[in-house]
Design a protein around this motif. Structure first.
Motif, PDB file in Angstrom:
ATOM      1  N   ALA A 141      -8.930  -1.128   0.293  1.00 44.09           N
ATOM      2  CA  ALA A 141      -7.558  -0.715  -0.310  1.00 44.09           C
ATOM      3  C   ALA A 141      -7.853  -0.665  -1.827  1.00 44.09           C
ATOM      4  CB  ALA A 141      -6.565  -2.006  -0.276  1.00 44.09           C
ATOM      5  N   LEU A 142      -8.770  -1.408  -2.506  1.00 42.82           N
ATOM      6  CA  LEU A 142      -9.006  -0.885  -3.810  1.00 42.82           C
ATOM      7  C   LEU A 142      -9.847   0.393  -4.090  1.00 42.82           C
ATOM      8  CD1 LEU A 142     -10.291  -4.616  -4.743  1.00 42.82           C
ATOM      9  CD2 LEU A 142      -8.341  -3.588  -5.489  1.00 42.82           C
ATOM     10  N   THR A 195      -9.396   2.830  -2.226  1.00 45.49           N
ATOM     11  CA  THR A 195      -8.197   3.967  -2.109  1.00 45.49           C
ATOM     12  C   THR A 195      -7.375   3.934  -3.101  1.00 45.49           C
ATOM     13  OG1 THR A 195      -8.320   3.423   0.252  1.00 45.49           O
ATOM     14  CG2 THR A 195      -6.415   4.675  -0.740  1.00 45.49           C
ATOM     15  N   GLY A 196      -7.214   2.782  -4.062  1.00 46.40           N
ATOM     16  CA  GLY A 196      -6.490   2.976  -5.173  1.00 46.40           C
ATOM     17  C   GLY A 196      -7.374   3.336  -6.471  1.00 46.40           C
ATOM     18  N   VAL A 244      -9.575   1.344  -7.723  1.00 43.65           N
ATOM     19  CA  VAL A 244      -9.758   0.210  -8.640  1.00 43.65           C
ATOM     20  C   VAL A 244     -10.940   0.140  -8.555  1.00 43.65           C
ATOM     21  CG1 VAL A 244      -8.807  -1.810  -9.430  1.00 43.65           C
ATOM     22  CG2 VAL A 244      -7.513  -0.326  -7.965  1.00 43.65           C
ATOM     23  N   THR A 256       0.818  -1.169  -0.065  1.00 46.42           N
ATOM     24  CA  THR A 256       0.017  -0.146   0.074  1.00 46.42           C
ATOM     25  C   THR A 256       0.980   1.102  -0.055  1.00 46.42           C
ATOM     26  OG1 THR A 256      -1.765  -1.131   1.224  1.00 46.42           O
ATOM     27  CG2 THR A 256      -1.687   1.359   1.223  1.00 46.42           C
ATOM     28  N   GLN A 316       3.531   1.383  -1.377  1.00 43.69           N
ATOM     29  CA  GLN A 316       4.136   1.540  -2.761  1.00 43.69           C
ATOM     30  C   GLN A 316       3.179   1.777  -3.923  1.00 43.69           C
ATOM     31  OE1 GLN A 316       6.638  -1.738  -3.292  1.00 43.69           O
ATOM     32  NE2 GLN A 316       7.562  -1.692  -1.617  1.00 43.69           N
ATOM     33  N   ARG A 317       1.816   2.129  -3.261  1.00 42.57           N
ATOM     34  CA  ARG A 317       0.677   2.301  -4.235  1.00 42.57           C
ATOM     35  C   ARG A 317       0.390   1.246  -5.109  1.00 42.57           C
ATOM     36  NH1 ARG A 317      -0.547   7.634  -3.951  1.00 42.57           N
ATOM     37  NH2 ARG A 317      -1.655   7.576  -5.927  1.00 42.57           N
ATOM     38  N   ARG A 318       0.526   0.170  -4.521  1.00 41.93           N
ATOM     39  CA  ARG A 318       0.318  -1.334  -5.343  1.00 41.93           C
ATOM     40  C   ARG A 318      -0.931  -1.846  -4.492  1.00 41.93           C
ATOM     41  NH1 ARG A 318       6.291  -4.050  -4.996  1.00 41.93           N
ATOM     42  NH2 ARG A 318       4.951  -5.852  -5.854  1.00 41.93           N
ATOM     43  N   TYR A 319      -1.919  -1.086  -4.852  1.00 44.40           N
ATOM     44  CA  TYR A 319      -3.502  -1.439  -3.786  1.00 44.40           C
ATOM     45  C   TYR A 319      -3.769  -2.854  -4.574  1.00 44.40           C
ATOM     46  CZ  TYR A 319      -3.121   3.427  -2.821  1.00 44.40           C
ATOM     47  OH  TYR A 319      -2.700   4.607  -2.174  1.00 44.40           O
ATOM     48  N   SER A 320      -3.902  -3.023  -5.879  1.00 49.31           N
ATOM     49  CA  SER A 320      -4.711  -4.337  -5.994  1.00 49.31           C
ATOM     50  C   SER A 320      -3.803  -5.514  -5.564  1.00 49.31           C
ATOM     51  CB  SER A 320      -4.608  -4.443  -7.901  1.00 49.31           C
ATOM     52  OG  SER A 320      -5.145  -3.553  -8.288  1.00 49.31           O
ATOM     53  N   GLU A 327      -7.619   6.721 -16.300  1.00 54.95           N
ATOM     54  CA  GLU A 327      -8.318   6.945 -15.269  1.00 54.95           C
ATOM     55  C   GLU A 327      -9.754   7.650 -15.166  1.00 54.95           C
ATOM     56  OE1 GLU A 327      -6.875   8.900 -10.893  1.00 54.95           O
ATOM     57  OE2 GLU A 327      -5.593   9.247 -12.849  1.00 54.95           O
TER      58      GLU A 327
END
Length: 1317
Positions: free
Chosen positions: A1067-1068, A1070-1071, A1073, A1042, A1044-1048, A1216
Motif C-alpha cells: 500500500a505504501l 502504491t502511494g 511513500v 485506499t 480515498q488515496r489515504r495509503y499511509s 514528490e
C-alpha cells in the motif's frame, strides 16, 4: 386676464401737404407710410420725419385740381415695389416707389367705389359705379365681372328636408308666440351711411365678403364669394346692419355693426351668412356711429373706430378708437382713445401694422401720424407677505374686474368684485408699499387717476350671521386730475404708484428718440390735482418700467433693450446705467415685452421675456421656450411651450445654475417641474402660499399647487417646528407623511412631544403612524434640490419604523395614555415585527380596569379599532397565543367567526392540563419549539408524543437540551437524531451521539461508513471484538482508505490491526511513500519485497514523472507562442482604431494587453442566471467563457489561465520529486535520478522566466490615480475619471483578477539533491 399696456407711442408732425389725407397704408418691409390726399401720393417715414418719395395726382389728370377728387383705395404691393390706388373717377394707378412715376393700368367708365387686394396680393377686387364686381389678377388681367346684387343665395344654400312648418317648431325661450310673430319690416340703411360697398378678405385669401346696399330695399346685405368669383352665401336679413365690415384673419367670423332699437352692437357672421354672437358698444342708441372695424393680424384685438352722431355746441363731433379683446366668450374693452372735438386732431385713417400685431397706425386730418405699440400685461398686486390678497385687475371699459385669488378663484369674466368708474380705464397700477399692496389706482381716458383702498372692516355686515364676506371690495378713496398736458390720447403711459401720493409715468419727449419721466405729486394748493414735481429726460424711448417693493428699485427698459435705473427716492431724481456687482453695464440683447426684478444669489437682476419666448437675466439667456413667468418671494415660476411649469428657488442658484436648471429636462423625482395643460400661462402666484393660478387659452382658470412651492413651505414649517401646518398641508396635497421624520430625524425625535401636542387629533397621529415606511423619502421621493447638511440618523441596527413607533408610544404614554390609547395601539401594531400580544394585553387591561377619565377609550372601541388595523384571523391566533381565554373570547366575539367553530375548541382546551393545554395551542399555531417546551413538562406518559414531534419538526438539538435528566429519553432522542444525521450524510456525528449514549454497535457502523477508522477501532476495542473480527474490520477500513488515496493510514491499519505487513508495504509503495515502505521492510525483515516490488515501482515512477513533465513543457511552450500572436493582433487592431477615431477614442483602452473585452460581443455581458450561484460555481461559470479556441474573443485570457494552471501543477511536484530522487539515489539509479532532476529543473526555469512575459506589469495593473510632485489637480482628476471609465467598461475585471495575476512559485522549497550533477 391680461390687459393691453401701451409700450411706446410715436407722434410725427413733420408731414405736410395740400388738402387732407384720404387713405394711408403701411409698407411691411420698411415700416414707412403711404399717404394719399386729393392732390398727391407720398411715402413718409415717421421715425425720421422725411418724405421718401412723392408724386402729384393732379398733374396727370388722375384727380381734379380743384380738390374734389376722391381716392377709394390704396394698397402697398411689396413684390412690385409699387403702390396701387384707385380713384372714384375709375382710374387704377400704380405709383412706382423707386422712380416716383405714376402709371395708369386701367380705367372704368362708370367709376370705382372700392378696391381691395387679397392677402397674398395675387387678386384685386374692384367695385364699380354700376354695382358690379371686377376680379383681376395682380397683372390687372380681368378674371370675371359679376353683379353685386344677386337673387340667388349662392352655392352654400341650405337644404330644407320638409320637417314641418315654422309654426310647429320649437322656439326656445321665445315661446309659442314666436310662431305667430309677424316678420319685422326691414329698415333702410342709416342716413349717414355712405352707401359704398365694403370688401373684406379672409386671411387665407380663399373667400371675400361684400357689404352693399340693396337698391330695391335700401338694406345692407353681406354676400360671400370665393376666389373664382362664384357666390357662396348671402347673409340673412339683418335689420339695422351698418357699413363697417372686417373679416377676422383667422377666418372664423366676419365683424360688422348693427343698430338695434335699444342698443348698438358689433355683430359677427359666419361664412354662410348666419349671425354668430355679438357684443354691445358702450354708447346709447343714437350716440355714435361706427366708421370702421379693424382686426389686427393675429385676430386677438378688434379696433372700433367711432364718431359721435350729434355735433356739440361748437358744431364739432368727438372721435374715438376702442380696442376690444375676447376671453371666455366675453368681450372686454381694453383701451379707449378719445381724440376730442378738434377736427384737425381727428384721425382720417386707421390701420394695424402687418408685421407687428399690436402696433396701431393712424393719420389725423392735420397730417400728423401717430403710432401706438401695445403689449400684453397682467396687472397683479406686488406684495410678498400674507397680507397681499394676490389681486389681479382686468380692465373692461369703465369697470375694473378685481379677483382676490388668496380668498377665492373666480373664473373670468366673473370676478370677486367690480370697480365702476366714470370713464373708460386705460391703465391700472397697484401700490408698491409693503402691507398696502392691495390698493390700486386707475388711469382713465379723461385724464384722471382714481385711487382705491381697502375698507377698515370696522362696520360689521348686517348679514354676517348668514353669509360670510370672502373678500371685501375696494372703496374709492380719492380721484386726482392730472395737470400734465395731454395733447394726444394716452400721452402718459407706464404709470407706477411708488408711494402713498407719488406716481411716476412716461411721456413722449420733443425728440422721437427720447422720453420724459414725470414724477407726479398732489399740488400744494389743490390736493385733488397731480402736478409734475420733476421731469427726467431719458436718452431713449422707455418701453417698460418695473418696481421692486422690497428694495425700492425702479428699472427702465429702452426700446433697444438697454436697462436704466431710476433713482427716485432722492431730492433730485436721476437715471443711471444698470450695472452688475463688478460695475459692468448690463443690457438686454433684444427688447423684452415683460420684465420683473428679482434677487439671484444676493444680486439684484432684471428678468425679461421677449415676444420670441426668450427669457433673459440681464444679458444672459436663461431659456428659449418660455411662454410666461412670475416672481414670487424667492421663486421663479415659468411656463414653457413644451407644456411644463418650472419652479426654481433663486436664492440657492446663480445665473449659470439657473441657466443649467432650465436647460435640463429634470429627473423622475425632480420637484421643480410639472406638466400643465397646453397653452397655460401664469396669472399670479399667491404670496406665502403654494397656489399658482394658470389661465388656459380659452380663458378658464386652473389652480395648481406646485411641488417645489409645497415642499419649500413644508421644509420651512418643519425647520420652525410648525408640525401642524406641515401636516395639514401634506395631508391635503397628498405628500408622503414620512417626510416629517425624514427631513430632520434628530430634531423630530427631540421634539416629539411638540409634534403630538400640535397635532392633537388621535386620527392624525394614527394616520402618520400608518404611513410610516423604511424608505427615506428625502433621497427617493422628495430629494432636496440642493445638498443640505448631513442628517443625523438613528443608531445602527435600529429600523426607522421601530424608532419612530417606540418614541411616539413612550411620549404618548407619559403624556396621557388614556387619551392616546388608540395611537399607542397603532404604534405597537405598525412596528416591523407587530407587537400584537402587547396590544391585545392592553385591550384586556382596559376590559379588566375600565378607565374613568372623560373621553377615554373603552375596551370595545379599542378592540374594534385593532380589528381595523389587523386581520381578524391573525388577531385571533395571536390572542390564542397569549393563553388568555377571556381575551380569545373577546376577539372571537368581534370577529365574523361562527361560535360553533371556536367554542368547542376552546372548551376542549380548557379541559386540558395547563402545560398540555399550552402545547396544544402552540402546536395549533405552529409554534413547535414552544410546543416542545410545554410538552417536556407534561410527564413521562407524553414522551412518545414528544419524540414524534421532534422527528416531524426535526427539533433534535432543542429536545436534547430539554430532556437531560432521564437517560432513556436521551438515548431514544440520540438514536433518532443519529438516524437523521445518517440520512443527511453526517455519519461520523451520528456515531459520536450513539457512542456517548452507549449504542456501541450502532456507533461502530456509523464510524465504519464514514471512514473514521480511529473512532471505529476505539469502539471495537471497547465492545470488545474478537481478534479475527477486529482484523476483518481493519481490512475493510483499509480498503476504504485506499480508495480515498489515504495509503499511509491504510498501511497503519494493515500492519498493526490486520497483522499483514506485506499488504501494508504494498500500500505504501502504491502511494509512493518510499521512506515509510523501507521502514516496514526492514522492521519485518522483508528485503525480498525491495527487489520484487520497490525497485520496479521506482523506475516506473521515474518514467511517469518524466513523460508528464515533457508533456507539460510542450503544452506551455505552445500556449506561450499563441499568446504572443494574439497580443500582437490586438495591438494592431488598437492602433488601427486610433488611426480611424483619433487619440481620444474612448474604446482604445479596450484593446490593452491584458484586456479582451470587445464592445458589442456577447461574451462581454454577464449572464444574469449566474448571479444566484455560489462563488465557487460562479468562478466555474466564468472560466467556461475562457475558450482556447483560436479567434475567440477571450482567447488571450484563456491562454493566461491555462499557463497559470500548468505552472501551479508543476510547482506542486517539488516534494514528490524530492522524495523520489532520494529513493533513486539510495538504490543507485543515479542516471535516472539525474535525468529527472535535470528535466524538472529545466521546466521550472523555463516557466519562471516566462512569467514576466505572460503577466507583464502594465498600466492596467496600476489601480492608483496618477499622482506626484509634477501632477496638477486637473491631471489627477483626469486620471481618476479615466480609471472609473475603465472600470465601467470592464465590469469583469475584478472577477478575472486571478487570471491577470501571475501564479506564485515556491522557490523556498528545497527539492534538489547536491549529490546529483
Amino acid at each position: 386676464m391680461r390687459n393691453l399696456k401701451l409700450l411706446k407711442s410715436l407722434r410725427s408732425e413733420e408731414l405736410q401737404g395740400l388738402g387732407s389725407p384720404q387713405f394711408f397704408s403701411v409698407r411691411a418691409d420698411t415700416g414707412s407710410l403711404l399717404v394719399v390726399s386729393q392732390y398727391s401720393i407720398m411715402e413718409y417715414d415717421p421715425r425720421t420725419g422725411q418724405v421718401v418719395s412723392e408724386a402729384s395726382l393732379t398733374a396727370d389728370g388722375f384727380l381734379s385740381e380743384d380738390g374734389s377728387g376722391v381716392v377709394v383705395g390704396l394698397q402697398d404691393l411689396a413684390e412690385l415695389e409699387s403702390a396701387c390706388l384707385a380713384t372714384a373717377g375709375g382710374d387704377v394707378v400704380l405709383f412706382n416707389l423707386n422712380t416716383c412715376q405714376l402709371e395708369c393700368v386701367g380705367s372704368v367708365d362708370s367709376g370705382l367705389t372700392s378696391m381691395s387686394w387679397s392677402p397674398d396680393e395675387e387678386l384685386v377686387i374692384l367695385t364699380t359705379g354700376q354695382e358690379t364686381i371686377i376680379m383681376m389678377t395682380k397683372d390687372f388681367e380681368p378674371i370675371t365681372e359679376v353683379g353685386i346684387h344677386q337673387d340667388d343665395f349662392g352655392e352654400g344654400k341650405f337644404i330644407t328636408v320638409g320637417w314641418g312648418k315654422k309654426e310647429t317648431q320649437f322656439h326656445g325661450s321665445e315661446g309659442k308666440q314666436a310662431a305667430q310673430r309677424k316678420i319685422q319690416e326691414m329698415q333702410p340703411a342709416a342716413e349717414w351711411d355712405d352707401r359704398r360697398p365694403r370688401v373684406t378678405w379672409r386671411g387665407d385669401g380663399q373667400l371675400f365678403a361684400v357689404s352693399a346696399v340693396c337698391p330695391q330695399t335700401g338694406v345692407r346685405k353681406v354676400r360671400v364669394w370665393n376666389r373664382e368669383g362664384v357666390l357662396q352665401a348671402t347673409s340673412e336679413p339683418v335689420n339695422g346692419l351698418e357699413q363697417a365690415l372686417c373679416w377676422k384673419p383667422s377666418g372664423s367670423l366676419i365683424a360688422s355693426t348693427q343698430r338695434h332699437p335699444n342698443k348698438h352692437s358689433v355683430v359677427f357672421m359666419e361664412k354662410n351668412g348666419l349671425l354668430h354672437g355679438d357684443f354691445t358698444l358702450p354708447f346709447g342708441k343714437d350716440q355714435a356711429k361706427v366708421k370702421e372695424l379693424l382686426w389686427n393680424s393675429d385676430s386677438t384685438v378688434l379696433a372700433v373706430w367711432l364718431e359721435d352722431m350729434m355735433a356739440g355746441e361748437d358744431g364739432q363731433v368727438n372721435t374715438y378708437i376702442q380696442l376690444w379683446t375676447v376671453g371666455n366668450y366675453h368681450w372686454y374693452l381694453k383701451q379707449s382713445l378719445d381724440f376730442g372735438r378738434d377736427p384737425q386732431k381727428a384721425p382720417v385713417g386707421v390701420c394695424w401694422d402687418p408685421e407687428r400685431p399690436l402696433k396701431l397706425h393712424l393719420v389725423t386730418r392735420s397730417w400728423a401720424s401717430i403710432t401706438y405699440d401695445w403689449g400684453w400685461t397682467t396687472e397683479r398686486s406686488l406684495g410678498l407677505d400674507a397680507a397681499d390678497n394676490a389681486n389681479v385687475a382686468v380692465i373692461d371699459g369703465d369697470k375694473i374686474l378685481v379677483t382676490t385669488f388668496r380668498q377665492c378663484v373666480v373664473p373670468p369674466p366673473m370676478c370677486s368684485f367690480e370697480l365702476q368708474l366714470k370713464s373708460p380705464v386705460n391703465q391700472v397700477t397697484f401700490l408698491s408699499q409693503p402691507q398696502r399692496t392691495n390698493q390700486l389706482a386707475a388711469f382713465t381716458a379723461n385724464g384722471q387717476i382714481s385711487v382705491y383702498s381697502q375698507d377698515s372692516g370696522e362696520q360689521a355686515d348686517k348679514t354676517a350671521d348668514v353669509f360670510r364676506i370672502v373678500s371685501r371690495p375696494l372703496l374709492l378713496q380719492k380721484t386726482f386730475s392730472v395737470a400734465a398736458p395731454q395733447d394726444d390720447p394716452l400721452a402718459l403711459r407706464q404709470l407706477l404708484w411708488l408711494q402713498d401720493e407719488l406716481f411716476v409715468g412716461v411721456s413722449s419727449s420733443l425728440l422721437p428718440t427720447s422720453s420724459t419721466l414725470k414724477m407726479l405729486r398732489p399740488a400744494q394748493d389743490a390736493s385733488d390735482t397731480l402736478t409734475v414735481r420733476s421731469e427726467i429726460e431719458v436718452d431713449g424711448v422707455v418701453v417698460s418700467m418695473v418696481h421692486c417693493s422690497q428694495t425700492g428699485t425702479v428699472a427702465l427698459q429702452l426700446e433697444d433693450g438697454q436697462i436704466r435705473k431710476l433713482l427716485w427716492d432722492c431730492p433730485e431724481p436721476s437715471v443711471e446705467d444698470w450695472c452688475d456687482s463688478s460695475g459692468c453695464k448690463i443690457n438686454f440683447p433684444v427688447p423684452c415685452v415683460q420684465t420683473a426684478l428679482c434677487s439671484i444669489s444676493g444680486e439684484e437682476q432684471l428678468l425679461g421675456l421677449t415676444d420670441r419666448s426668450h427669457l433673459y437675466a440681464g444679458d444672459t439667456e436663461l431659456a428659449s421656450n418660455v411662454s410666461s413667468f412670475a416672481i414670487c418671494n424667492d421663486f421663479l415660476l415659468i411656463t414653457t411651450h413644451s407644456h411644463t411649469c418650472r419652479c426654481l428657488q433663486l436664492s440657492t442658484l446663480s445665473v449659470k445654475g439657473l441657466q443649467a436648471a432650465l436647460a435640463s429636462d429634470g429627473g423622475q423625482n425632480d420637484e421643480s417641474i410639472r406638466r400643465v395643460e397646453r397653452g397655460s400661462r401664469i396669472v399670479t402666484v399667491v404670496p406665502q402660499d403654494t397656489r399658482v393660478i394658470l389661465q388656459m387659452p380659452r380663458g378658464n382658470l386652473e389652480t395648481v399647487h406646485h411641488r417645489a412651492l409645497v415642499l419649500a413651505h413644508i421644509r420651512k414649517w418643519l425647520d420652525s417646528l410648525k408640525f401642524r401646518e406641515a401636516f395639514e398641508c401634506m395631508r391635503k396635497l397628498r405628500i408622503n407623511l414620512n417626510l416629517i421624520y425624514d427631513h430632520e430625524p434628530k430634531v423630530f425625535l427631540e421634539n416629539i412631544e411638540t409634534f403630538i401636542s400640535q397635532l392633537g387629533s388621535i386620527n392624525h397621529i394614527n394616520l402618520f403612524l400608518t404611513e410610516l415606511k423604511e424608505e427615506d423619502t428625502t433621497s427617493s421621493m422628495y430629494p432636496h434640490p440642493q445638498s443640505g447638511p448631513v442628517k443625523s440618523q438613528p443608531a445602527s441596527g435600529q429600523k426607522k419604523v421601530d424608532v419612530v413607533c417606540d418614541a411616539l408610544r413612550s411620549a404618548m404614554e407619559s403624556m396621557d395614555p388614556n387619551k392616546f390609547c388608540l395611537s399607542i395601539l397603532t404604534a405597537h401594531v405598525k412596528k416591523t415585527v407587530p407587537e400584537l400580544e402587547i396590544a391585545l394585553q392592553k385591550v384586556h387591561e382596559l376590559r379588566e380596569n375600565p378607565p374613568n377619565a372623560p373621553g377615554a377609550v373603552n375596551a370595545e372601541e379599542a378592540l374594534k379599532y385593532l380589528l381595523f388595523l389587523v386581520n381578524v384571523n391573525d388577531l385571533y391566533e395571536h390572542s390564542l397565543g397569549t393563553y388568555d381565554f377571556d381575551l380569545v373570547l373577546m376577539v372571537a366575539e368581534k370577529s365574523q367567526k361562527d361560535p360553533k367553530e371556536y367554542l368547542p375548541f376552546l372548551n376542549m382546551l380548557k379541559s386540558l392540563e395547563p402545560n398540555y393545554q399550552r402545547y396544544t395551542i402552540d402546536k395549533h399555531l405552529k409554534r413547535y419549539r414552544k410546543a416542545l417546551l410545554h410538552l417536556s413538562k407534561c410527564g413521562e406518559e407524553h414522551f412518545p408524543e414528544a419524540l414524534q414531534l421532534v422527528k416531524e419538526q426535526k427539533l433534535y438539538s432543542e429536545a436534547l437540551r430539554l430532556f437531560t435528566g432521564n437517560s432513556a429519553h436521551v438515548k431514544a432522542l440520540s438514536c433518532a437524531y443519529a438516524e437523521h444525521l445518517v440520512e443527511q450524510q453526517q455519519a461520523e456525528q451520528a456515531g459520536l451521539l450513539l457512542w456517548r449514549c452507549g449504542e456501541s454497535v450502532g456507533a461502530l457502523q456509523a464510524f465504519a461508513s464514514s471512514s473514521s477508522w480511529r473512532n471505529g477501532i476505539c469502539v471495537a476495542q471497547q465492545i470488545p471484538l474478537p481478534p479475527d473480527q477486529l482484523a476483518l474490520l481493519a481490512r475493510d477500513l483499509a480498503e476504504k482508505l485506499t480508495e480515498q488515496r489515504r495509503y499511509s493510514e491504510a498501511a497503519l491499519l494493515l500492519d498493526q490491526y490486520a497483522k499483514d505487513c506485506e499488504e501494508a508495504i504494498l500500500a505504501l509503495i502504491t502511494g509512493a511513500v518510499w521512506e515509510e515502505a523501507l521502514r516496514l521492510i526492514y522492521m519485518h525483515n522483508r528485503q525480498d519485497i525491495t527487489e520484487t516490488n520497490l525497485k520496479p515501482a521506482l523506475l516506473e515512477a521515474v518514467s511517469t514523472q518524466t513523460v508528464f513533465l515533457e508533456a507539460q513543457v510542450a503544452t506551455f511552450t505552445r500556449h506561450r507562442t499563441r499568446l504572443a500572436v494574439v497580443r500582437e493582433q490586438k495591438e494592431k487592431a488598437r492602433l488601427d482604431m486610433l488611426d480611424e477615431d483619433g487619440p481620444d477614442c474612448p474604446d482604445a483602452e479596450l484593446y490593452s494587453e491584458a484586456s479582451s473585452v470587445m464592445t458589442g460581443s456577447k461574451y462581454s455581458h454577464s449572464n444574469s442566471r449566474i448571479s444566484s450561484r455560489s462563488s465557487k460555481n460562479r468562478r466555474k461559470a466564468e472560466r467556461k467563457k475562457l475558450s482556447l479556441k483560436e479567434g475567440s474573443p477571450m482567447e488571450d485570457r484563456a491562454l493566461m489561465y491555462a499557463l497559470g494552471e500548468i505552472i501551479t501543477t508543476v510547482d506542486k511536484m517539488r516534494e514528490e520529486v524530492h522524495s523520489l530522487l532520494k529513493a533513486l539515489v539510495l538504490f543507485q539509479f543515479d542516471k535516472q535520478a539525474e535525468k529527472l532532476q535535470l528535466t524538472y529543473e529545466e521546466a521550472l526555469q523555463m516557466m519562471e522566466a516566462a512569467v514576466p512575459e505572460v503577466w507583464p506589469e502594465g498600466p492596467q495593473n496600476n489601480q492608483a490615480p496618477l499622482t506626484g510632485p509634477n501632477s496638477t489637480a486637473n491631471s489627477i482628476m483626469a486620471s481618476f475619471q479615466q480609471q472609473q471609465q475603465q472600470q465601467q467598461q470592464r465590469p469583469a475585471a475584478s472577477q478575472d483578477a486571478e487570471v491577470l495575476a501571475p501564479p506564485k512559485i515556491r522557490n523556498g522549497v528545497k527539492w534538489k539533491l547536491a549529490i546529483l550533477k
